[in-house]
Each structure stands twice: as C-alpha cells, then as structure tokens.
Design a protein around this motif. Structure first.
Motif, PDB file in Angstrom:
ATOM      1  N   ARG A  28      -9.112   2.299   7.525  1.00 23.95           N
ATOM      2  CA  ARG A  28      -8.525   3.016   8.674  1.00 23.95           C
ATOM      3  C   ARG A  28      -9.587   3.752   9.480  1.00 23.95           C
ATOM      4  NH1 ARG A  28      -4.817   3.094   4.716  1.00 23.95           N
ATOM      5  NH2 ARG A  28      -2.763   2.265   5.269  1.00 23.95           N
ATOM      6  N   SER A  56      -6.748  -5.177  10.838  1.00 21.68           N
ATOM      7  CA  SER A  56      -6.595  -6.224  11.845  1.00 21.68           C
ATOM      8  C   SER A  56      -7.891  -6.458  12.588  1.00 21.68           C
ATOM      9  CB  SER A  56      -5.504  -5.844  12.841  1.00 21.68           C
ATOM     10  OG  SER A  56      -4.302  -5.623  12.161  1.00 21.68           O
ATOM     11  N   THR A  81     -11.499  -8.033  13.575  1.00 26.79           N
ATOM     12  CA  THR A  81     -12.215  -9.300  13.496  1.00 26.79           C
ATOM     13  C   THR A  81     -13.550  -9.061  12.785  1.00 26.79           C
ATOM     14  OG1 THR A  81     -13.378  -8.912  15.558  1.00 26.79           O
ATOM     15  CG2 THR A  81     -11.250 -10.032  15.714  1.00 26.79           C
ATOM     16  N   ILE A 119      -6.152  -8.421   5.209  1.00 24.39           N
ATOM     17  CA  ILE A 119      -5.753  -8.194   6.587  1.00 24.39           C
ATOM     18  C   ILE A 119      -4.238  -8.264   6.683  1.00 24.39           C
ATOM     19  CG2 ILE A 119      -7.885  -8.974   7.672  1.00 24.39           C
ATOM     20  CD1 ILE A 119      -6.537 -11.715   8.083  1.00 24.39           C
ATOM     21  N   ARG A 120      -3.740  -7.754   7.771  1.00 25.22           N
ATOM     22  CA  ARG A 120      -2.308  -7.758   8.011  1.00 25.22           C
ATOM     23  C   ARG A 120      -1.905  -9.118   8.567  1.00 25.22           C
ATOM     24  NH1 ARG A 120       0.322  -2.271  10.396  1.00 25.22           N
ATOM     25  NH2 ARG A 120       0.015  -1.645   8.253  1.00 25.22           N
ATOM     26  N   THR A 121      -0.910  -9.735   7.960  1.00 29.14           N
ATOM     27  CA  THR A 121      -0.347 -10.984   8.493  1.00 29.14           C
ATOM     28  C   THR A 121       1.177 -10.865   8.436  1.00 29.14           C
ATOM     29  OG1 THR A 121      -0.162 -12.139   6.376  1.00 29.14           O
ATOM     30  CG2 THR A 121      -2.303 -12.263   7.500  1.00 29.14           C
ATOM     31  N   PHE A 122       1.875 -11.958   8.724  1.00 24.36           N
ATOM     32  CA  PHE A 122       3.334 -11.905   8.692  1.00 24.36           C
ATOM     33  C   PHE A 122       3.886 -12.085   7.286  1.00 24.36           C
ATOM     34  CE2 PHE A 122       2.467 -13.920  12.977  1.00 24.36           C
ATOM     35  CZ  PHE A 122       2.386 -12.684  13.589  1.00 24.36           C
ATOM     36  N   GLU A 123       3.027 -12.416   6.341  1.00 24.35           N
ATOM     37  CA  GLU A 123       3.493 -12.660   4.986  1.00 24.35           C
ATOM     38  C   GLU A 123       3.945 -11.350   4.341  1.00 24.35           C
ATOM     39  OE1 GLU A 123       4.015 -15.597   3.407  1.00 24.35           O
ATOM     40  OE2 GLU A 123       5.058 -14.120   2.202  1.00 24.35           O
ATOM     41  N   THR A 133       2.984 -10.465  -0.304  1.00 27.37           N
ATOM     42  CA  THR A 133       1.895  -9.592  -0.750  1.00 27.37           C
ATOM     43  C   THR A 133       1.714  -8.494   0.291  1.00 27.37           C
ATOM     44  OG1 THR A 133       0.329 -11.087   0.324  1.00 27.37           O
ATOM     45  CG2 THR A 133       0.585 -11.306  -2.052  1.00 27.37           C
ATOM     46  N   THR A 135      -3.041  -9.873   3.288  1.00 30.78           N
ATOM     47  CA  THR A 135      -3.516 -11.221   3.016  1.00 30.78           C
ATOM     48  C   THR A 135      -5.027 -11.174   2.929  1.00 30.78           C
ATOM     49  OG1 THR A 135      -1.653 -12.233   4.149  1.00 30.78           O
ATOM     50  CG2 THR A 135      -3.660 -13.561   3.951  1.00 30.78           C
ATOM     51  N   ILE A 136      -5.563 -11.499   1.774  1.00 33.29           N
ATOM     52  CA  ILE A 136      -7.004 -11.435   1.644  1.00 33.29           C
ATOM     53  C   ILE A 136      -7.597 -12.683   2.295  1.00 33.29           C
ATOM     54  CG2 ILE A 136      -7.400 -12.597  -0.556  1.00 33.29           C
ATOM     55  CD1 ILE A 136      -9.092 -10.011  -1.222  1.00 33.29           C
ATOM     56  N   ASP A 137      -8.669 -12.469   3.025  1.00 33.62           N
ATOM     57  CA  ASP A 137      -9.291 -13.551   3.784  1.00 33.62           C
ATOM     58  C   ASP A 137     -10.611 -13.898   3.092  1.00 33.62           C
ATOM     59  OD1 ASP A 137     -10.424 -15.233   5.599  1.00 33.62           O
ATOM     60  OD2 ASP A 137     -10.481 -13.809   7.251  1.00 33.62           O
ATOM     61  N   THR A 142      -3.637  -7.231  -2.355  1.00 32.05           N
ATOM     62  CA  THR A 142      -2.410  -7.844  -2.834  1.00 32.05           C
ATOM     63  C   THR A 142      -1.351  -6.803  -3.142  1.00 32.05           C
ATOM     64  OG1 THR A 142      -3.212  -7.705  -5.100  1.00 32.05           O
ATOM     65  CG2 THR A 142      -3.664  -9.732  -3.896  1.00 32.05           C
ATOM     66  N   GLY A 143      -1.778  -5.634  -3.603  1.00 37.14           N
ATOM     67  CA  GLY A 143      -0.806  -4.628  -4.013  1.00 37.14           C
ATOM     68  C   GLY A 143      -0.119  -4.988  -5.314  1.00 37.14           C
ATOM     69  N   SER A 170      -2.562  -2.504  15.733  1.00 32.59           N
ATOM     70  CA  SER A 170      -1.707  -3.320  14.871  1.00 32.59           C
ATOM     71  C   SER A 170      -0.753  -2.451  14.076  1.00 32.59           C
ATOM     72  CB  SER A 170      -2.550  -4.149  13.911  1.00 32.59           C
ATOM     73  OG  SER A 170      -3.432  -4.962  14.631  1.00 32.59           O
ATOM     74  N   PHE A 196       3.735  -7.561  13.766  1.00 32.78           N
ATOM     75  CA  PHE A 196       3.898  -6.826  12.508  1.00 32.78           C
ATOM     76  C   PHE A 196       5.043  -5.831  12.562  1.00 32.78           C
ATOM     77  CE2 PHE A 196      -0.868  -7.534  12.661  1.00 32.78           C
ATOM     78  CZ  PHE A 196      -0.748  -8.759  12.026  1.00 32.78           C
ATOM     79  N   GLU A 248      -8.703 -13.440  13.736  1.00 30.69           N
ATOM     80  CA  GLU A 248     -10.092 -13.824  13.540  1.00 30.69           C
ATOM     81  C   GLU A 248     -10.416 -15.050  14.385  1.00 30.69           C
ATOM     82  OE1 GLU A 248     -12.536 -12.171  11.896  1.00 30.69           O
ATOM     83  OE2 GLU A 248     -13.585 -13.644  13.107  1.00 30.69           O
TER      84      GLU A 248
END
Lengths: 337, 337, 337, 337
Positions: A185, A211, A213, A239-243, A246, A249-251, A274-275, B211, C242, D243
C-alpha cells in the motif's frame, strides 16, 4: 522518443513543435517518408511528458523507446545485484527463505517461531511490529515493543530480522533492524521511498502494489536507488484480479520478466497472495522452480489464535515440510541465460 | 456475523469454536436446521478476522452482516454531511466546482487562472504544490513556494484553496490552506490518514485509489473520522481498467452508490480520470446529471507549456463553456429519494 | 507501422528484416538518426502481426500508427451512421429508448409491459427468448415460443422488437425480429459475427464484452460490417472491475470516446451493468447527459416474480418516472463538436 | 441458502417472503436471534436467483452455501477424473505434454513439427485449423484442409491430435480429431458448450476465458458435463491484468485451487499467456512443480515465418531443452493431499 506527425500538419505547426522541443533541450531529427513524417528526439527525453506531446496540434502519436528507469535497469547494470542481509545474501544465485509470523505478539511466540523456522532452514526472520490494516479498529501491531521482541528473537537464534516501516518518523526505531520492508500500500508513497533511499543503506524489501505494473514497481525502486540506497529487493505478493477463490492472484511470471528488465533480486510471498495456508506450499514450489531469489512465508505456532492473518499462516510443521519440497526443486530451478 | 458449520463438524469441534468465540466476547446463538447448523454471533464482531474464522475446522463459511465502517455509514448518520470549505459549502444539496492548474508554477500563472476560473463560476481554487510523480526525475512541484503562491491567488480572488498533502511532516505548512487533498496513491497510507484526522479539522478531499473498492475508500474515510475529523469528502478520479483509450475509467455509478452507503459528499474529477481535455466536458455533464456534490477540474492558461498534465487541462475558454453546460443540467440533477 | 531497430543490429539482420517485409509487400523506408534507426513501413500493414515483428532479431520495438478497423472508423466515414430500426431511427441526433423485460414469459406479461413502456415513451420493445445463462440448470428462455409472444406484443403496440440471437442456426426464426442483439459473451464469437454480417441486413445491437477494450468492440463490429451488414449499434452494458457494490461497472466515458473513434450509434444499458433497479435512473440520466444515442432498460410488471434478473428490473411506474427525468436532460445533452 | 432479514422487517413482509419461497418449493426454517432473524432454505435452491431474493423488501442479505456446479464438483466425485486421449491419459497422476504450431500451415510443416515434438517427448499434437482472430482481415486458418493435414501428421507419428472447434456446424469435420479444444473466447458460448456435451464423447479441452473466474470456468464445464460428456479438461491460458510486460498473466494458483474444487484435470498453456517464446520455459517449469496434469506448448519450425503467433512459438530445439527441464522437476511435483 519518436513523434509521428499528423498527415495534415502544416509547416507552422511543425515549426512550433520543433521550437517547443528545442526549449526543452531536445534536438529533433525529422524523417519525411511517403506516408508519414517522423521526428526522432535526441536529448534528455526522460523529463518530457509524453501525454503532453500527444496533445500538440501537429502530433499523431508518440512512442518512448527507452524505459524510464535507469538505476534499476538491467541494460545499464548487466550483473545481478547481490544484497547482503547482515550475513545471508540474496540474488546472483543466492536463495534464502524468510519466515515468521504476520504480527509480533509476544516474546514467547517470537522466540518459539524463530527457533522453529531456523530449524527448518529459514535464514531470515520476519514479523510485523507496525501493521497496515484497512480498518482503524483492527489490531495495529505492537509498534516499538514489537521491534524489541524481534531483536530478542534475533539474539536467541542469530536470524537477521525483516520488518515493515510505515512512516518515516519511525525510522530511528529501526536502527537494529536488518531489512526494512515497504508494504504494497506504500509502494507509491513517494516521500517514504525517497527517505529510505536517503537516510539508510539497509536492504529494502519493496512489495509490489496490488494493481501496480512492473514498470511502476521498478520506478518505485528507482526512487529509492536515485536517493542513494542501491540495496533494493523486489517482492511479488499477489495482484488484484476478478478471481475470488483466492485473496489475490500471484503473478509468478514476474520472476523471469523482472530478471530480464532489472538486476535486482526477486522475492515471492506466497502467503499474502493466497490468504490460505494450504496454498502456500504449491506456490512456494512453483516460485522456486521458476528461479525466485527468495521466499517470504508466514509461519505461526498457533494460527487460529494469531492476532492477524492466521488464515494464511503455516504451522511450523507445515513449514518444515514445505522447506523439504523446496529443497528438492531448488537444484533444478530456472536460470536466466 | 453468521457462521455456517460443516455438515460433518463433530461436537468437540463445535465446542472449540464456541469457546474461541467466547474468548473474544462474542455470544454464539446456535440454530440447528435440517440441512445446516448456523451460529449467529452477537457482540463486537467488527474486531473478528473473518478469514481466520473461515479456517477453523468446524466452519463451512462465514458472512458479515454489517459494514465495517461506522462513522462514515449512512445507517448511523441518515442526514447528508455538509462540509464548510471556508465559505463554500459542499453536500446536502450544495454543489461547487473546484478548478485550477495541476501544478502551481508562478504567481502570474496562479493569479491569472484563479481570476479566470472565478469569472467562469468556480468557487474553489485547486493547485498542486507537492506533486506525486511516478518518476523521481519528474518535476516534483514547487513545495512551500507553491503554497505561498496559492495563498497569494486566494488574496486576489477570495477563492478558498485546495491542495495535496503527501507527508505529515509538511502539515505545519498547510495552516493557511482551506481544504487538504489526500491523493489516490496515499488512500491507504494509514499513518497519514490517522494524522490528518487527529491533527486538523480542515476539510479533507480523499481520492479513491486506482483499484480501491468503495468499501476500502469508506474505510479510509473512517480512519480520518475515527481520529477526530468528520469533514471528509470522497472523490472519484478514475479506476484502472483494461481500456487504453483513456488513462483511467471514471466510475460515475459511485455517485448514487456512495450516497446510499454514506452521508459524505461525493466529488468527481473528470480531468485525471480521462487524461484528455476534450473528454472533461461530457464527463462533467454526466457527473452533474447523476447528482455529484462537486467537480474538480484542471484548468491551465497554456496547457502545452504546463509543467505536468497539460494534456488533460482545459483552457479557461473551454472551462467557461463547460460551466455553462453544467449549469443547464444542474437543475435536473438526480437526487436520492 | 514504424519499426525501431536495435542499436546493435548488424547489416545482415537489417537486410533480413527488409527482405522479410518485402516478402509481405511492405516497402521499408529507412531513416538513420544519430541515436536510432527507424523503418517506416508502407503497404497493407493491417495484415502484419506486430507481435511477430517484435521478435525479429534486429527489432527494438514496433508501433502501429493506424487503427486496425476501417469500416467502423470515423476517419473514413466522418458522418454519423443512422440506423433505421423498422421506423425509429438511432444515431445522428436521433435518440430512442428500448424497454421491456429481461425474459419473455407469457403473452399477458409481454403485451402488458409493451403497452406500459409505450405509454411512458419507449419506442422499441426488448425481451429475451433465448437467454445466455451461466448455469445449465437456470431458465434458458422460451425460445421460439418467446419470439412468437414478442411478435404478438408488436402487433398490439406497433413497437419494433429487439431480441438476442445466440446461435446462427436460430437465425431463420428471427425473420420477423426488427433488431438482433449479440450478447456480451458472444462479442468474440467470430463465426456468429461473420454470419449476422453475411446473412442479414437487420440492425445488430452489439454488446461490449465484460472485459473487452473499445478497440476489440470495434473489431467485432468490423467483422459484421466487413461481411456485408453496415447496420451496427454499439452497446455498453458494464465492465468487470474490482468493485462489488454493483454487479458491473458501467463505463459512460465510452460515449464520447466511441463517437470520436467511430460513426456508429452508441447505446447504454443501465440495467445489466448495475444489477439494481434503484441505480437505473441515475445512470440513465448520466448517459443521456453525455450524449448517448439510446438506452436499453429492463422493465417488468412484477419484478419479484420475474424468471430472471428481476433484481434489476424497474416497474412500469419507475420507468415512467425515469423517462420524465431523461426528457428534462435530453435538450442539454453533450454533442460532439 | 441463508436469508438474513432486515431488522425492521414486519410480519406481513416476512409472510410474503415465506410464501414466495414456498411457491418455489423451498421450505424456510426461521431462526430468530437477539440481533437478527435468519431463514435457512431447504430445497432445490440452485434454481433460485440470489439477486432477486436480495431485492425483496424484507431481505437484508442472502448467502449461497453450496457451489452451483455438481458434475464438476470434487465434493460429489472425490476421485480424480482420468481422461483418455486416444491412448495418452491425462489426470489422476498422468502427465502429458501437448505440442505443435499455433496454426496448421502445410503438410511439410505439420509432419516436420510433429516428428520433432514427438522426439522431444510430447505425446499429443496440437495445431489450429479454425482460428479465432480479433481481426476479420487476419489469417483465419486453413479450415477443413488444416484438419486433413493434422490427420496426416498423426498417421506419420501416431500422436493423437488436439484442435479447436469454433462453431457447432463444423463438428462433422471433427470425426477424426482426438481432443476438441474450446477456446477462451467461446468459454461462455453456451450453445456450443451444450452441443459438444450432447453430440460427442470426445475429450474437451476447455480454455478459461480471459477474465473468467474459476467458478465461471467450472460452470462452463458443467454445461458440457450436464449435456452428457464427462471428459472435460480445464485449461488456464492467462488472464487479463494491468500488466503490459506480458500479453496476459498466467494464474498458476489455479492448479491447486481447481484440484480442490474439482476432479477434472488441469492443463497449463504457457505460450498464449505470455506471448513470448522466452518465457515459456520458466512457466512450464513452474506449472510442472505445482502439479499441473499437462502442458500445451506452441512449437514452430520457423517462428518468424509462422502465419500467426510466431512470437510465442518455441523452436523444436528450445522445446527439447524445456522438456528436459520439466522432466527434472516432474518427480518432485506438488500433489494434493
């Protein structure tokens, strides 16, 4: 930087553009083609605002050719940076596992966990004394007392300590800390970045914003480095995704990509991303196979009673098991060629 | 908070869960149904970590019933908050337009723009003295000198001034500022939020992170309010999406949604969100129609020469035209019923 | 298309690149500058795979100058397209409201709603006969019977009908339909796009995919137009972000952006995007102020009993009220200058 | 499903709600607590529209307890599904690598690549005959001729073939295909899913949509399975994120997560997700370490001349090297316990 002119740009517009560039010490090289006219820009284009050029009346579009980061750029520093974390080295083929609880809670807890993770093979100890929490009503960490307990655990085990700094006015309390973490943050808290660059040479573990890049992450590393501290490690924490299955989402692709763009070490955090404690092991294994320079893993002696983030903490037993599996894979890890 | 138990949870697991809750001063109310057993939790559940409960062996899932914010919550404060910005009021039916350049550059520029936006109908003046820039090599603002020029422009026009605070150690310099802006990148700089709550009662214009969810924005407002400053205004400045035709995507739906969830005023920033001066007018018109309490618009007397973000700045002439169109729509704006 | 060469590209690599381009009928124009060498490419570059060029050994980077869509491009068709929907016209200053239930359920329902929305000012009737549902166990629509009921409602009211086509083999059933909708999930079902372009000239209402960029939307319109059907209308129905307070996030900025990029009409769907009947009115008002060419709104006579998506349906009374508020704003709507 | 009532819900509203549920064959079990009243719903709640319930006047919120997929759900099918791909088995401990070019181009190309990938250890051959392209002007694949060339390559090598089906009317041409791929853009083309479930028992390789959640992917698998075809394999090919350094972001966490939620095999595609041949190897290694049941990798004998997606194709030499590295890691791959 290359500027492509509009087809219908008239001479006076083009003249204005060239003057505008000249006023910024940029030398324009014009190439007139059959279908388009280009202006190659020579000079310190890093200071030019691309968005601004794009709005000029004669301009069709603009393209930067070079990355806006220099100190963090592999092009200018081909060799891997190796960061010395008060003993353990990270980067350039050196792989370390940082482990410990999300929050420092008590001496008993910290010393107990420190001994357990050391026994399993961890070489650095983590623990949060100042905690970034989305709610003002949530446990905010033990603060100064937490730092003292971390130092106590280091005395008992010899493990260097990693902990998060949230405000520059706390820096004097961090004199005995080995590695300073900047949280996701605060990745674009530019004042904080500048000061940890200027006021200390301690290694900085810089977490990627949720979020952000990779270029933004590298620009934040650049803030620290440009201010005088070259000891930066980059950390992916999801990173934050729509999933929603978890927390984040780890990139993992960042590992080979960052190693191509930059010479800084890359650390993966499979716990926050992942939490879920059950997902830490497969992610740690994947990150190891892909050539991460280190992992940072949450371990708690009694996850259901942890004051924060117990859900994602491995027990010492799970952690020991994970360390064995990582050790199996590590000899076959991907290396940049 | 409601806990749904696993079908195969045994008695001792359930007993453990009840003890765990009791240790946190939560009274469990068990309802056994034909197909599932639920536990309704009574007590100060705001302090319970939902993720943690979810990991307990007997638990299938958990649901919060109440929002985690209180001071910012419309449920507990049904009336609109009206924020007094050294004269102009925002919220509760009061609509204001804040205008001015992205960065303060010179006295001539600031006074000139201030007079122009006042003539067009703006009632507050904006201008950045401390600038958050992604690159350490970009213009970082005039700092203290910039604040002085803003104050000079206020003397000349009477317009109260709005400007961004990036680090708490600069707060003493902001004594003569009317409204303090917290930027999108600092929306979760919790130490900064806590201190602008504790150390001042000046109105805070809190920008939504790129975000961030609305709940996160409201939790950041809660940090300020819980520390003692109730004068918070929420500002949408565009979120990050996959669209590349604009810099960010402005989420105008936040206007009716935030007004339902919270009593705080909602301000829309159509300049940063689009990155394009030509899009400011239609967005300002849409935001007005949807019931925004205010707009914050970038205006520059000479956009191609602006030191930052000229691309998105309207000229004073464009701004005056936009103000007329907004005035046409304002009488028909949506109101929460 | 412009290719920027690597600084260390040798002559044979550059020669290879030029041959590679020549083999694709592209004429390269080389401009050697002090710091970089550029190749401007003349010819039918739309057929060149940019990603591929980027991988060639001599290439630093590549930039397209032109949009890859032609038929849908405002540059080549400066005048607004006006689509005739069996009477009502959409685009070029013509504004229409399409209303009706999510799903066709019964003759009584359809005729009742059709009369109600006509009385309130709607000029086209919508209703789903074939329904895209994420679950195979959910109500899939009445199919052919649903189309018959729609036609019956048209007989009673004179309102042209709009309904979704999900599979090309159903097209023969759509002979009496006035406007064919292609849903968001089929926006890149290229076979379906090609066939509604080749097999019919009926107006096509093309919905933007939930994570599609505007360029992708325009490329999907291009599929239809390149196959022979120029009567395409673009519809924004909310994108995935999100934010969880609403089902999707409507991107109203698409209105001015699409009108700059393309000559096709732009329709806004405030019902699907929010998933909440209470938010339809403010969004409809905002879209109108920003210059949308039309709205498509769900209306149901008894939302709690609707077979799908009742949550987002307005009652006829709410719709009539919304129509009045839209009418107030419409005279002041933004227009592209 | 659990319904939480509003605090101020009156008796007649609650009575209405109970009748509404009863009309849908749901038996409500009311639990009145001190602070909230809950209704546990017993019956076939899968058919109830949660969004609709949420709008009813008495309702505060609603929570589903069970996943909406059954056939694909690990809870109801604890054992791993093993899919027989005309010889090679995938799932339940069986790991296979599918390799081949993006597009089928010629017999020479297909047979050459097939022999090369077989020699390196691949056990299935991929190749696109029908290609989904965002531009109507791009190469759309050889179609029927492409299928014939694939079959020819199978004759020469014995490798079963995997190829994409884009429209159900092409299914008769796929009689000799071994595994049918459904592409990411058709993941929610529900008519196509239903028909490949009803009209064939061939294995289906179902790719995750670029912004789809795992639950949506599983619901799409459910469409196929509910229609009669249980032979579904789930494939992650990268999701859209902010990204830009890679084309998409591969989400390797799906491997352990999908294996917990479902019994279906999980395949990873490291080629499309990155868009870069150089990133394929580290991603393939990571996916293997994390327990993927298979990989699908693009290989081309002459990537710069490939008719599509050459940028992401490995050469046969690179592929052979990658296969060796995968083989090193495979014995230590993560397994679900």
């Amino acid at each position: 930087m290359i500027i492509i002119l509009k087809k219908d740009a008239d001479k006076s517009q083009v003249e204005n553009l060239k003057n505008w560039l000249a006023a910024r010490n940029i030398t324009p090289h014009v190439s007139e083609g059959a279908h388009e006219t280009l202006i190659g820009c020579v000079g310190d284009v890093a200071k030019i605002d691309v968005g601004l050029v794009q709005q000029l009346s004669a301009v069709e579009s603009v393209q930067r050719i070079q990355e806006p980061y220099k100190a963090a750029n592999r092009k200018f520093h081909p060799d891997d940076t190796v960061v010395d974390c008060s003993g353990p080295k990270i980067g350039g083929g050196n792989f370390q596992v940082i482990a410990g609880p999300c929050s420092v809670e008590s001496e008993e807890q910290m010393v107990g966990i420190a001994k357990a993770v050391k026994a399993a093979g961890a070489t650095l100890l983590r623990g949060g004394a100042f905690k970034p929490r989305t709610s003002p009503y949530a446990f905010q960490g033990l603060g100064k007392k937490g730092l003292e307990l971390l130092i106590e655990a280091r005395k008992e085990t010899g493990l260097p300590i990693v902990t998060e700094l949230m405000a520059i006015e706390h820096l004097p309390l961090f004199n005995d800390v080995d590695v300073i973490q900047i949280g996701a943050r605060n990745m674009q808290n530019f004042d904080l970045l500048r000061e940890v660059g200027a006021q200390t040479k301690k290694p900085i573990l810089l977490k990627r914003g949720m979020s952000a890049t990779l270029q933004e992450l590298l620009m934040s590393a650049e803030y620290i480095m440009a201010s005088g501290n070259p000891n930066v490690m980059l950390c992916e924490r999801g990173i934050r995704t729509f999933e929603t299955a978890t927390r984040n989402t780890i990139d993992l692709t960042v590992i080979p990509v960052l190693k191509r763009l930059s010479h800084l070490p890359v650390i993966i955090d499979p716990s926050h991303s992942t939490g879920s404690a059950k997902l830490v092991e497969p992610l740690a294994m994947g990150a190891t196979a892909m050539g991460a320079d280190g992992l940072i893993i949450e371990v708690h002696n009694n996850p259901p009673c942890a004051l924060c983030d117990g859900a994602q903490s491995q027990t010492p037993e799970m952690f020991a098991e994970t360390m064995k599996k990582i050790a199996n894979i590590r000899p076959y890890a991907w290396e940049r060629s």
